[in-house]
Scaffold this active site. Structure first.
Site, PDB file in Angstrom:
ATOM      1  N   SER A 103      80.137  81.005  59.580  1.00  0.00           N
ATOM      2  CA  SER A 103      80.309  81.505  61.002  1.00  0.00           C
ATOM      3  C   SER A 103      80.062  82.746  61.797  1.00  0.00           C
ATOM      4  O   SER A 103      78.976  83.142  61.489  1.00  0.00           O
ATOM      5  CB  SER A 103      81.554  80.971  61.224  1.00  0.00           C
ATOM      6  OG  SER A 103      82.093  80.857  62.781  1.00  0.00           O
ATOM      7  N   ASP A 242      78.210  82.288  68.318  1.00  0.00           N
ATOM      8  CA  ASP A 242      78.153  82.828  67.019  1.00  0.00           C
ATOM      9  C   ASP A 242      77.243  82.418  66.090  1.00  0.00           C
ATOM     10  O   ASP A 242      76.204  81.365  66.557  1.00  0.00           O
ATOM     11  CB  ASP A 242      79.797  82.823  66.586  1.00  0.00           C
ATOM     12  CG  ASP A 242      80.010  81.329  66.035  1.00  0.00           C
ATOM     13  OD1 ASP A 242      79.435  80.366  66.491  1.00  0.00           O
ATOM     14  OD2 ASP A 242      81.169  81.114  65.362  1.00  0.00           O
ATOM     15  N   ASP A 244      77.265  80.119  63.856  1.00  0.00           N
ATOM     16  CA  ASP A 244      76.916  78.433  63.497  1.00  0.00           C
ATOM     17  C   ASP A 244      77.013  77.904  64.782  1.00  0.00           C
ATOM     18  O   ASP A 244      77.395  76.431  64.784  1.00  0.00           O
ATOM     19  CB  ASP A 244      77.794  78.150  62.387  1.00  0.00           C
ATOM     20  CG  ASP A 244      79.482  78.230  62.766  1.00  0.00           C
ATOM     21  OD1 ASP A 244      79.773  79.131  63.813  1.00  0.00           O
ATOM     22  OD2 ASP A 244      80.142  77.173  62.215  1.00  0.00           O
ATOM     23  N   ASP A 246      79.955  77.191  67.116  1.00  0.00           N
ATOM     24  CA  ASP A 246      81.269  76.648  67.274  1.00  0.00           C
ATOM     25  C   ASP A 246      81.905  77.710  68.221  1.00  0.00           C
ATOM     26  O   ASP A 246      83.155  77.335  68.704  1.00  0.00           O
ATOM     27  CB  ASP A 246      81.879  76.144  66.127  1.00  0.00           C
ATOM     28  CG  ASP A 246      82.467  77.311  65.270  1.00  0.00           C
ATOM     29  OD1 ASP A 246      82.194  78.515  65.476  1.00  0.00           O
ATOM     30  OD2 ASP A 246      83.185  77.134  64.324  1.00  0.00           O
TER      31      ASP A 246
END
EC number: 5.4.2.10
Length: 446
Positions: A103, A242, A244, A246
């Protein structure tokens, strides 16, 4: 079976690459253990996506080998946002989705997280069953039953069309200039196209991943470059994702940061205006008091969950509500998606901007954020600084000084070896000094 997790944290298995448990041998065994459990559930098909970290190639291969040894078929999407994997898992009727990502963490970290066939986080009993399998020796299925790996070449296009479908068909982003910061992460080849195809004038940044620059001075965890670029480009607003995809943080035309609390407030208020709000809003213990008060003024119910999108989701499902968020930028909109989706959340705010003919800056003014300071203190070992008397005394002293005009929150991070110290209140100077005072007490107790 014990309910004490050894490997799964609040967001899967995560750590520094090359150090246990993020090693090729452990990830191979994790793939096998997950495959053993998932094979009992149904189709024996798994979707695997990743972000742009260089270690993703190594871990992807190890994971696939373990799954194949358990007899599961893996379908690779290549670099793909976490919510895209959740969506594709549903549409392909796969038994599970797996994302290789850490992430918002630096490139040298990585992790493995799982989605159920419904595109939600794995149930607790499935995670515990996987951990139980990890205690066993690997047993390969018969050769004829080994899993195969395939690649889904149109994964990006499928997800782009889904994202666009969540934007009102009677609205357009024509004449809206947007700076889109993809953090050199998984949205780099997706987010700019979503907004362009809806008519926006897009200035893209953070779209040149090289394996080691993900989240490096760009993206949702560091919006300084985006703030500068929005002002320079005279854009209407900026979007920061960010690594990834999410988390979403926005920037208004003046360069002001708009966080997850403000984003959820704007979405909820717009849903109320349109008569489409279903229930209230779920925040977390970190949610700014200003959001709670702003929603209260609109008559919108609000509750706090523990920190982590998993717990926000639990509260949403328990109450039957549709909007949940963390101030860090996780925004969950259950009437459209099954997990936090930064692109979809951004589209709903843009729909409010276009539909109301107001600027993002003006929309965000409906709530007043209290000054909030977050200090992160790194610790090692098994000690618990939160139980140290010096820390307890420091917190008590600060709470007495703040009175009913502020609050203090201390907690361990679920993804990193950090103690997070949050202080919030009306007096900015008092909040800053109080946070530093408590952080020093925590450091001395580590």
């Amino acid at each position: 079976m014990s309910d004490k997790r050894r490997y799964f944290g609040t967001d899967g298995v995560r750590g520094k690459v090359g150090q246990y448990p993020i090693t090729p041998d452990f990830v191979l065994k994790l793939g096998w253990a997950a495959g053993r459990v998932l094979a009992k559930q149904g189709t024996k098909k798994v979707i695997i996506g990743k972000d742009t970290r260089i270690s993703g190639y190594m871990l992807e291969s190890a994971l696939e080998a373990g799954l194949a040894a358990a007899g599961l078929k893996a379908t690779f999407t290549g670099p793909m946002p976490t919510p895209a994997v959740a969506y594709l898992t549903q549409t392909f009727r796969a038994e599970a989705g797996i994302v290789i990502s850490a992430s918002h963490n630096p490139y040298y970290d990585n992790g493995i997280k799982f989605f159920s066939s419904e595109g939600t986080k794995l149930p607790d009993d499935i995670e515990l069953a996987i951990e139980a399998e990890l205690d066993k020796d690997i047993e390969c299925v018969e050769s004829a039953e080994l899993g195969k790996a395939t690649r889904l070449n149109d994964a990006a296009g499928r997800y782009i069309e889904f994202c666009k479908s969540t934007f009102p068909s009677d609205l357009s982003l024509a004449n809206v200039k947007i700076v889109v910061d993809c953090a050199h992460g998984a949205t780099y080849h997706i987010a700019p196209n979503v907004f362009k195809e809806l008519g926006a004038d897009v200035v893209a940044m953070g779209v040149e991943p090289n394996g080691t620059n993900i989240n490096a001075e760009v993206g949702a965890t560091d919006v300084r470059a985006l703030q500068k670029r929005v002002v320079e480009e005279q854009a209407h607003l900026g979007l920061a994702f960010d690594g990834d995809g999410d988390r979403i943080i926005m920037v208004d035309h003046l360069g002001n940061k708009i966080d997850g609390d403000q984003i959820a407030y704007i979405i909820a208020r717009d849903a109320l205006r349109r008569g489409e709000l279903k229930g209230g809003v779920v925040g977390t213990l970190m949610t700014n008091l200003g959001m709670e008060n702003g929603l209260k003024q609109l008559g919108i119910p609000f509750v706090r969950a523990a920190v982590g999108d998993r717990y926000v989701m639990e509260q949403l499902l328990a109450k039957g509500w549709k909007i949940g968020a963390e101030n860090s930028g996780h925004v969950i909109l259950l009437d459209k998606v099954t997990t936090g989706d930064a692109i979809v959340a951004a589209l709903q705010v843009l729909a409010s901007v276009v539909g109301s003919e107001m600027t993002l800056h003006d929309l965000s003014q409906g709530m007043t954020l209290y000054p909030q300071v977050l200090e992160n203190v790194r610790f090692v070992g098994n000690s618990n600084p939160l139980e140290a008397q010096a820390v307890l005394d420091s917190v008590a002293a600060v709470e007495a000084e703040l009175g009913d005009k502020g609050r203090v929150l201390l907690r361990k991070s679920g993804t990193e070896p950090l103690i997070r110290v949050m202080v919030e209140g009306e007096d900015a100077e008092l909040v800053q000094s109080s946070a530093l005072k408590i952080a020093e007490a925590v450091k001395a107790s580590c």
